[in-house]
Design a protein around this motif. Structure first.
Motif, PDB file in Angstrom:
ATOM      1  N   THR A  19       0.791  -1.242  -0.116  1.00 56.10           N
ATOM      2  CA  THR A  19       0.059  -0.038  -0.073  1.00 56.10           C
ATOM      3  C   THR A  19       0.923   1.239  -0.099  1.00 56.10           C
ATOM      4  N   PRO A  21       0.730   5.761   1.124  1.00 60.48           N
ATOM      5  CA  PRO A  21      -0.099   6.266   1.978  1.00 60.48           C
ATOM      6  C   PRO A  21      -1.295   7.189   1.454  1.00 60.48           C
ATOM      7  N   ASP A  22      -2.406   7.356   1.949  1.00 59.44           N
ATOM      8  CA  ASP A  22      -3.412   8.108   1.437  1.00 59.44           C
ATOM      9  C   ASP A  22      -2.981   9.598   0.880  1.00 59.44           C
ATOM     10  N   ALA A  24      -1.441   9.865  -1.995  1.00 59.27           N
ATOM     11  CA  ALA A  24      -0.344   9.377  -3.082  1.00 59.27           C
ATOM     12  C   ALA A  24      -0.795   9.693  -4.730  1.00 59.27           C
TER      13      ALA A  24
END
Length: 239
Positions: A19, A21-22, A24
């Motif tokens: 994943t 980070p939010d 990105a």
């Protein structure tokens, strides 16, 4: 691992993260996967994070990477590139079009192909050359998986130049191992093995050579392959 298969004028980046980070992704990228399941979102986002690191390696600012037909990544003008993702590995490779005509990379888990897939992707001559499937957990190289990955790299190199889809049975691959027979093996299997391959195209186009050349590597339970064609391929063959 991808960087070991490519020349110095190709900028590559990889990650084993599943994943990012939010935040990105660019808004245009978010729009493409707004309704996608979590796995698709993670594959998309982590590959694009690699792409932006590869852009930085070429001295380029980060930009959104959208996609065209069949998910082909769309790169800034004057740039060629390729993405790959599998469980446990994502990567991107970019180069300037003045240096590279086209390139393709692929990564796969180092495991036998699922039942029935080998017959779909391998020509009879290829199946004879790579031998029978190696049982999982025996420490042997899974040549069927390397074949599959190499064909994916061939197709990623072929399509952006020709605009024609290439079927698995329209390329005949021959493999060579360069790290020496019996080397690079541990008790849990091949810790590092590598070599080259040649892909004789059974569907030809004047924009590309009739044989594409690439490299493969097995390391840490991942198979990686890469193919590259230079703009002056008529004078200088291979990578």
């Amino acid at each position: 691992m991808i960087e070991l298969l490519l020349p110095a004028d190709v900028s590559s980046a990889s990650t084993r993260a599943e994943t990012v980070p939010d935040g990105a992704l660019f808004p245009e990228e978010e729009a493409l996967i707004a309704k996608s399941v979590a796995k698709r979102r993670n594959d998309f986002a982590t590959a694009r994070a690699c792409a932006r690191r590869a852009m930085a390696g070429l001295g380029l600012p980060p930009v959104a990477v959208l996609h065209g037909h069949r998910g082909r990544p769309l790169w800034p003008e004057g740039i060629v590139g390729t993405l790959t993702h599998c469980v446990g590995y994502r990567a991107a490779a970019l180069a300037r079009a003045a240096d590279v005509l086209s390139l393709g990379i692929d990564a796969e888990p180092h495991a036998p192909l699922p039942t029935g897939v080998r017959e779909l992707v391998a020509l009879p001559a290829e199946r004879e050359r790579i031998g029978p499937p190696a049982p999982e957990g025996t420490g042997e190289i899974h040549w069927d998986r390397i074949l599959f990955s190499a064909k994916e790299s061939v197709f990623k190199t072929w399509y952006p130049v020709t605009g024609v889809e290439l079927d698995f049975v329209q390329a005949d691959l021959t493999f060579h191992r360069t790290d020496g027979p019996g080397s690079g093996h541990g008790s849990q299997g091949p810790t590092a093995a590598e070599g080259t391959f040649a892909a004789r195209l059974l569907l030809t186009d004047p924009a590309l050579p009739t044989t594409l050349h690439g490299r493969w590597r097995v390391e840490d339970d991942i198979v990686a392959t890469a193919v590259l064609v230079r703009p002056d391929w008529r004078e200088n063959k291979g990578m």
